[in-house]
Write a protein that holds these residues in place. Structure first.
Motif, PDB file in Angstrom:
ATOM      1  N   GLY A  55       0.784  -1.223   0.000  1.00 50.48           N
ATOM      2  CA  GLY A  55       0.000   0.000   0.000  1.00 50.48           C
ATOM      3  C   GLY A  55       0.813   1.268   0.000  1.00 50.48           C
ATOM      4  O   GLY A  55       0.401   2.280   0.565  1.00 50.48           O
ATOM      5  N   THR A  56       1.979   1.249  -0.656  1.00 54.62           N
ATOM      6  CA  THR A  56       2.835   2.434  -0.737  1.00 54.62           C
ATOM      7  C   THR A  56       3.134   2.752  -2.199  1.00 54.62           C
ATOM      8  O   THR A  56       3.033   1.888  -3.080  1.00 54.62           O
ATOM      9  CB  THR A  56       4.159   2.235   0.018  1.00 54.62           C
ATOM     10  OG1 THR A  56       4.832   1.067  -0.499  1.00 54.62           O
ATOM     11  CG2 THR A  56       3.913   2.051   1.500  1.00 54.62           C
ATOM     12  N   ARG A 207      -2.047   7.151  -7.890  1.00 56.06           N
ATOM     13  CA  ARG A 207      -2.160   7.547  -6.484  1.00 56.06           C
ATOM     14  C   ARG A 207      -3.453   6.995  -5.873  1.00 56.06           C
ATOM     15  O   ARG A 207      -3.464   6.492  -4.748  1.00 56.06           O
ATOM     16  CB  ARG A 207      -2.127   9.067  -6.406  1.00 56.06           C
ATOM     17  CG  ARG A 207      -2.220   9.697  -5.032  1.00 56.06           C
ATOM     18  CD  ARG A 207      -0.924   9.570  -4.265  1.00 56.06           C
ATOM     19  NE  ARG A 207      -0.993   8.549  -3.245  1.00 56.06           N
ATOM     20  CZ  ARG A 207       0.028   8.199  -2.479  1.00 56.06           C
ATOM     21  NH1 ARG A 207       1.211   8.772  -2.653  1.00 56.06           N
ATOM     22  NH2 ARG A 207      -0.091   7.257  -1.570  1.00 56.06           N
ATOM     23  N   HIS A 208      -4.539   7.066  -6.634  1.00 54.47           N
ATOM     24  CA  HIS A 208      -5.831   6.571  -6.164  1.00 54.47           C
ATOM     25  C   HIS A 208      -5.791   5.056  -5.949  1.00 54.47           C
ATOM     26  O   HIS A 208      -6.390   4.534  -4.993  1.00 54.47           O
ATOM     27  CB  HIS A 208      -6.920   6.922  -7.173  1.00 54.47           C
ATOM     28  CG  HIS A 208      -8.300   6.513  -6.745  1.00 54.47           C
ATOM     29  ND1 HIS A 208      -8.991   7.158  -5.746  1.00 54.47           N
ATOM     30  CD2 HIS A 208      -9.109   5.509  -7.186  1.00 54.47           C
ATOM     31  CE1 HIS A 208     -10.175   6.571  -5.579  1.00 54.47           C
ATOM     32  NE2 HIS A 208     -10.263   5.572  -6.444  1.00 54.47           N
ATOM     33  N   VAL A 210      -3.313   3.342  -4.964  1.00 60.86           N
ATOM     34  CA  VAL A 210      -2.603   3.100  -3.707  1.00 60.86           C
ATOM     35  C   VAL A 210      -3.483   3.442  -2.503  1.00 60.86           C
ATOM     36  O   VAL A 210      -3.512   2.713  -1.511  1.00 60.86           O
ATOM     37  CB  VAL A 210      -1.296   3.931  -3.657  1.00 60.86           C
ATOM     38  CG1 VAL A 210      -0.634   3.840  -2.297  1.00 60.86           C
ATOM     39  CG2 VAL A 210      -0.343   3.478  -4.749  1.00 60.86           C
ATOM     40  N   ASP A 211      -4.208   4.531  -2.603  1.00 57.40           N
ATOM     41  CA  ASP A 211      -4.961   5.044  -1.456  1.00 57.40           C
ATOM     42  C   ASP A 211      -6.303   4.360  -1.242  1.00 57.40           C
ATOM     43  O   ASP A 211      -6.928   4.552  -0.193  1.00 57.40           O
ATOM     44  CB  ASP A 211      -5.203   6.547  -1.631  1.00 57.40           C
ATOM     45  CG  ASP A 211      -3.911   7.354  -1.607  1.00 57.40           C
ATOM     46  OD1 ASP A 211      -2.915   6.841  -1.061  1.00 57.40           O
ATOM     47  OD2 ASP A 211      -3.890   8.478  -2.149  1.00 57.40           O
ATOM     48  N   THR A 212      -6.766   3.559  -2.214  1.00 54.84           N
ATOM     49  CA  THR A 212      -8.066   2.910  -2.115  1.00 54.84           C
ATOM     50  C   THR A 212      -7.899   1.443  -1.747  1.00 54.84           C
ATOM     51  O   THR A 212      -7.238   0.695  -2.479  1.00 54.84           O
ATOM     52  CB  THR A 212      -8.821   3.016  -3.453  1.00 54.84           C
ATOM     53  OG1 THR A 212      -8.899   4.390  -3.832  1.00 54.84           O
ATOM     54  CG2 THR A 212     -10.216   2.447  -3.332  1.00 54.84           C
ATOM     55  N   HIS A 226      -5.439  -1.764   2.748  1.00 55.99           N
ATOM     56  CA  HIS A 226      -4.579  -0.949   1.900  1.00 55.99           C
ATOM     57  C   HIS A 226      -4.939  -1.193   0.453  1.00 55.99           C
ATOM     58  O   HIS A 226      -5.672  -2.122   0.110  1.00 55.99           O
ATOM     59  CB  HIS A 226      -3.101  -1.284   2.133  1.00 55.99           C
ATOM     60  CG  HIS A 226      -2.797  -2.735   1.930  1.00 55.99           C
ATOM     61  ND1 HIS A 226      -2.744  -3.308   0.677  1.00 55.99           N
ATOM     62  CD2 HIS A 226      -2.567  -3.735   2.804  1.00 55.99           C
ATOM     63  CE1 HIS A 226      -2.473  -4.597   0.808  1.00 55.99           C
ATOM     64  NE2 HIS A 226      -2.367  -4.885   2.071  1.00 55.99           N
ATOM     65  N   ASP A 244       4.984   8.436  -2.195  1.00 52.29           N
ATOM     66  CA  ASP A 244       5.219   8.527  -0.754  1.00 52.29           C
ATOM     67  C   ASP A 244       6.703   8.725  -0.460  1.00 52.29           C
ATOM     68  O   ASP A 244       7.067   9.373   0.522  1.00 52.29           O
ATOM     69  CB  ASP A 244       4.738   7.248  -0.053  1.00 52.29           C
ATOM     70  CG  ASP A 244       3.254   7.008  -0.231  1.00 52.29           C
ATOM     71  OD1 ASP A 244       2.477   7.959  -0.064  1.00 52.29           O
ATOM     72  OD2 ASP A 244       2.872   5.868  -0.563  1.00 52.29           O
ATOM     73  N   ARG A 260       8.160  12.109   0.661  1.00 50.93           N
ATOM     74  CA  ARG A 260       7.152  13.097   0.287  1.00 50.93           C
ATOM     75  C   ARG A 260       7.753  14.452  -0.090  1.00 50.93           C
ATOM     76  O   ARG A 260       7.381  15.495   0.432  1.00 50.93           O
ATOM     77  CB  ARG A 260       6.174  13.298   1.447  1.00 50.93           C
ATOM     78  CG  ARG A 260       5.179  12.177   1.628  1.00 50.93           C
ATOM     79  CD  ARG A 260       4.056  12.287   0.620  1.00 50.93           C
ATOM     80  NE  ARG A 260       2.981  11.364   0.923  1.00 50.93           N
ATOM     81  CZ  ARG A 260       1.851  11.293   0.225  1.00 50.93           C
ATOM     82  NH1 ARG A 260       1.677  12.086  -0.798  1.00 50.93           N
ATOM     83  NH2 ARG A 260       0.925  10.419   0.526  1.00 50.93           N
TER      84      ARG A 260
END
Length: 285
Positions: A55-56, A207-208, A210-212, A226, A244, A260
């Motif tokens: 999840g990164t 990015r989405h 990873v974040d979903t 994750h 990240d 970041r």
């Protein structure tokens, strides 16, 4: 980056690779890749240790010839290292047969390349469903519609790649990478052929991802907490700023990282690394 303990010994004194570290999506231990032999050998990777949690989003940068493409190929099982071990989601892929590697790539990995790599004779929907077809799975048109809607191409399913803009073709490539719900997405210069605005759209999709949360996986309550893991090679500091962390390769080894960072910070670090690498090469000449 932490040091690894030595390998255990089997009863017959042959070394046994240590077990994978829990919670990691990608793990490299002492990975080396040499091309050729003797004095003319090229050491593209010179002992890489890396541990990327699930999840990164990690960006990898480096000067030309630093080993970025070789790193990605070895990490994704597209090339075999000369030494060391590679683990994907806890599974050691080093020395795995080509048939098993192909099965793993089709079921657990997604790929996005600079050149899109879409088949011009297939429709957008057929291109997206291709990984499922190659894996012998059911052609789930509803799943294709879901991922196409996610990348903003719900109305393009019947089109062919040649009818789309470059940015739309890359979004199809992202949808194709997402259709199997992969553990890891490897992206090789995914925005290299795109303008700034379109590049931001594609990076936002990664990015989405990873974040979903994926909503699937072996956890009580059903599902990982994750999303996918993205590993992206890029030369663009603005693209790397979506990650990240940014890792810098030089002469086949990692030369530090940045958490970041802004595009300006990343560009400054990259300039320093390139200057130092050039100075060292000049001194050795």
């Amino acid at each position: 980056m932490r040091l690894r303990s030595g390998t255990r010994q089997k009863a017959d004194d042959r070394p046994e690779a240590p077990a994978a570290t829990p919670g990691l999506a990608v793990e490299l231990r002492g990975v080396r890749r040499r091309y050729g032999r003797g004095p003319g050998a090229v050491h593209a990777l010179a002992g890489v240790d890396l541990a990327l949690p699930r999840g990164t989003f990690t960006a990898v940068m480096g000067p030309s010839g630093s080993g970025k493409s070789t790193f990605l190929q070895c990490a994704a099982g597209l090339d075999q290292p000369s030494a060391g071990s590679v683990y994907l989601g806890g599974t050691e892929i080093t020395g795995m047969s080509e048939n098993r590697l192909t099965e793993l790539r089709r079921s657990r990995l997604g790929f996005v390349f600079q050149a899109f790599n879409l088949l011009p004779s297939l429709t957008v929907e057929q291109n997206v469903l291709l990984p499922l077809r190659l894996a012998g799975q059911r052609q789930d048109r509803r799943r294709a519609a879901e991922v196409l809607a996610r990348v903003g191409l719900a109305d393009k399913a019947r089109r062919r790649p040649g009818e789309l803009s470059g940015g739309q073709q890359q979004r199809v490539a992202v949808a194709r990478a997402l259709v199997t719900g992969p553990d890891v997405i490897f992206a090789d210069e995914p925005t290299g052929a795109l303008d700034t605005g379109t590049a931001a759209e594609v990076l936002g999709l990664l990015r989405h991802a990873v974040d979903t949360p994926t909503g699937s996986g072996p956890q009580a309550g059903g599902g990982y907490a994750h999303g996918a893991t993205v590993v992206m090679v890029t030369h663009d500091p603005a693209a790397a700023a979506w990650a990240d962390q940014v890792l810098f390769l030089a002469d086949g080894t990692f030369a530090g990282g940045l958490e970041r960072g802004s595009a300006e910070q990343i560009a400054a670090r990259m300039a320093t690394l390139t200057a130092r690498t050039g100075a060292m090469a000049g001194a050795a000449a």
